[in-house]
Write a protein that holds these residues in place. Structure first.
Motif, mmCIF file in Angstrom:
data_model
loop_
_atom_site.group_PDB
_atom_site.id
_atom_site.type_symbol
_atom_site.label_atom_id
_atom_site.label_comp_id
_atom_site.label_asym_id
_atom_site.label_seq_id
_atom_site.Cartn_x
_atom_site.Cartn_y
_atom_site.Cartn_z
ATOM 1 N N PHE A 102 27.920 -22.994 14.565
ATOM 2 C CA PHE A 102 27.709 -24.135 13.700
ATOM 3 C C PHE A 102 26.989 -23.725 12.431
ATOM 4 C CE2 PHE A 102 27.750 -25.887 18.032
ATOM 5 C CZ PHE A 102 28.953 -26.556 17.919
ATOM 6 N N VAL A 108 32.411 -28.106 8.678
ATOM 7 C CA VAL A 108 33.285 -28.741 9.650
ATOM 8 C C VAL A 108 34.606 -29.051 8.978
ATOM 9 C CG1 VAL A 108 33.591 -30.663 11.218
ATOM 10 C CG2 VAL A 108 31.323 -29.710 10.844
ATOM 11 N N LEU A 113 35.827 -26.936 14.804
ATOM 12 C CA LEU A 113 34.525 -26.725 14.192
ATOM 13 C C LEU A 113 34.394 -25.277 13.781
ATOM 14 C CD1 LEU A 113 32.460 -28.923 13.863
ATOM 15 C CD2 LEU A 113 31.214 -28.006 15.784
ATOM 16 N N GLU A 182 27.107 -36.534 12.322
ATOM 17 C CA GLU A 182 27.584 -35.158 12.404
ATOM 18 C C GLU A 182 26.547 -34.254 13.055
ATOM 19 O OE1 GLU A 182 30.501 -33.069 12.517
ATOM 20 O OE2 GLU A 182 30.896 -34.438 10.846
ATOM 21 N N ARG A 186 26.894 -32.078 16.564
ATOM 22 C CA ARG A 186 26.664 -30.634 16.631
ATOM 23 C C ARG A 186 25.588 -30.288 17.652
ATOM 24 N NH1 ARG A 186 25.062 -27.744 11.859
ATOM 25 N NH2 ARG A 186 23.846 -29.560 11.259
ATOM 26 N N ASP A 190 26.191 -27.961 20.858
ATOM 27 C CA ASP A 190 25.415 -26.722 20.908
ATOM 28 C C ASP A 190 24.546 -26.646 22.165
ATOM 29 O OD1 ASP A 190 24.598 -24.261 20.008
ATOM 30 O OD2 ASP A 190 23.004 -25.049 18.755
ATOM 31 N N ARG A 213 35.603 -37.186 15.907
ATOM 32 C CA ARG A 213 34.586 -36.435 16.647
ATOM 33 C C ARG A 213 34.601 -36.928 18.089
ATOM 34 N NH1 ARG A 213 35.358 -34.113 12.884
ATOM 35 N NH2 ARG A 213 33.980 -33.373 11.225
#
Length: 444
Positions: A102, A108, A113, A182, A186, A190, A213
């Motif tokens: 990321f 993105v 991703l 967003e 993420r 993650d 998403r």
């Protein structure tokens, strides 16, 4: 005649000369030996050093191969009956480093991703998590059919879907927009790509296709704890099930707080984020608001705070000070809900009873009042002794001062004996009632 006691000078001199030559010879031999030994020693040291380096290299290669194999397996344990979960939890310590996948939010791109250091190639799989296209998830959910919706709340809609390999999954389509949404997306991907515990919901994959998403989780057929406690169409949970849920949730927070480095603070721990599998075992979900390590959040910025204020620790709500003890407070609120069947904030309750913690805290030290607080849906089918102990745990968890709240490890250790003794306690419990509760199918 007496023998002479005086040596012959010539003989004496000869002996002295011979002794001198012998000593010189010994010295010469000694020095020669030292030189020879030094050369041998040097050779031995060199050979030994090379051997040590070779052995260490072999061990290092073996260790790296084992570590690679473990990371490839993911440390997952999906079947409680086939793995020693307590051993897994007790010996698992995770260390977090910034994810290479990321980059900035601007990284993105449509389709998947991308990371800022990966060019413009999709990562395929990240930490064992699969990347899906929007089309694949559309097919899995029958074009996101209303018939497949299992949950619809402010953060998004959850669909039941069948992936191409036949796996039944929960597919969450997020409604959040902008940088905040967003960021939450993420963080969720993650963290759950790195965290592996039987007490956390498993992330199977994600989709970042254009503006879409979506998160793909293991499917939990019995939905959320919120529904079973506060929706009348669901069959009430019995005392034993509530105790096991309390222990599962405590283990989840123990894993996040005390078995990861730095600690992970969930920050939005509540009943709607506790999912139940086919056996009503609990797993914690929704990590979009999670933080790593203690920090101070700007309390004036409401977007930083979880939406359900009834779970917020006092110091977090007023000053934005965030620690693992903030989660402990939220856990105490959930424990009170398991005990009472009440919501954290309910304006339908009588005056003075709207806020669960304010109403319950003064009563948790009075045995008679504790019994009066119990969820009527349990119909007195519980152990009063265990009830008092659970009430005591809840009382310390929701203390106004954070320092007075316990560590989640202490909570786990307090609940374990109660769960182990479930089969032998509650002499007043009707076996017919328990069998009905455990064996009857429950509506979703």
């Amino acid at each position: 005649m007496e023998p002479s006691t005086t040596d012959d000078p010539a003989k004496s001199h000869g002996n002295h000369t011979n002794n001198h030559h012998s000593l010189q010879s010994q010295i010469h031999d000694h020095h020669h030996g030292i030189g020879t030994l030094s050369s041998t020693s040097i050779l031995i040291i060199i050979v030994s050093s090379i051997s040590v380096v070779v052995v260490l290299t072999i061990f290092l290669i073996i260790a790296m191969l084992r570590r690679y194999k473990y990371s490839k397996d993911g440390g997952n344990c999906r079947d409680f009956s086939s793995c020693n979960t307590s051993k897994f939890i007790a010996h698992t310590t995770l260390r977090f480093t910034p994810s290479p996948v990321f980059g900035n939010i601007s990284d993105v791109k449509g389709g998947c991703l991308y990371g800022s250091n990966m060019g413009h190639k999709p990562p395929g799989k990240y930490k064992g998590v699969q990347v899906f296209t929007y089309k694949e998830l559309e097919i899995a959910t029958n074009k996101f059919s209303e018939a497949n919706v299992t949950l619809n709340e402010g953060y998004g809609v959850v669909y039941r879907g069948t992936l191409s390999d036949g796996t039944v999954a929960a597919i969450k389509m997020l409604h959040r927009a902008g940088k905040q949404g967003e960021r939450a997306f993420r963080i969720e991907v993650d963290l759950l790509s790195r965290l592996h515990s039987p007490y956390l919901v498993e992330l199977l994959g994600y989709c970042a296709d254009r503006n879409h998403r979506l998160l793909v989780f293991e499917f939990m057929p019995n939905g959320t704890l919120q529904h079973h406690l506060h929706h009348k169409q669901y069959r009430p949970l019995d005392w034993g099930t509530r105790l096991r849920i309390a222990l599962d949730c405590a283990r989840a927070l123990e894993f996040l707080h005390e078995l990861t480095i730095p600690a992970v603070i969930h920050r939005d721990f509540k009943c709607s984020n506790i999912l139940l599998d086919q056996n009503f075992r609990a797993k914690v979900s929704d990590f979009g608001s999670a933080k790593m390590g203690s920090e101070r959040i700007n309390a004036r910025n409401s977007t930083c705070l979880p939406s359900t204020t009834g779970y917020l620790a006092p110091e977090y709500a007023s000053t934005g000070k965030l620690t693992t003890k903030s989660d402990v407070y939220s856990y105490g609120v959930v424990l009170l809900q398991l005990l009472t069947g009440r919501k954290p904030v309910d304006t339908k309750q009588p005056s003075g009873e709207h806020v669960l913690v304010s109403w319950a805290l003064p009563r948790l030290t009075n045995r008679d009042k504790i019994v009066e607080m119990v969820d009527p849906a349990m119909k007195d089918q519980y152990s009063k002794k265990d009830l008092i102990q659970v009430a005591a745990i809840a009382a310390v968890c929701v203390q106004p001062e954070a320092d007075y709240r316990p560590l989640m490890t202490d909570v786990v250790q307090s609940l374990i004996p109660l769960v182990k003794n479930l089969s032998s306690v509650s002499s007043s419990c009707s076996s017919r009632f328990v069998n009905q509760m455990l064996c009857s199918p429950r509506p979703m």
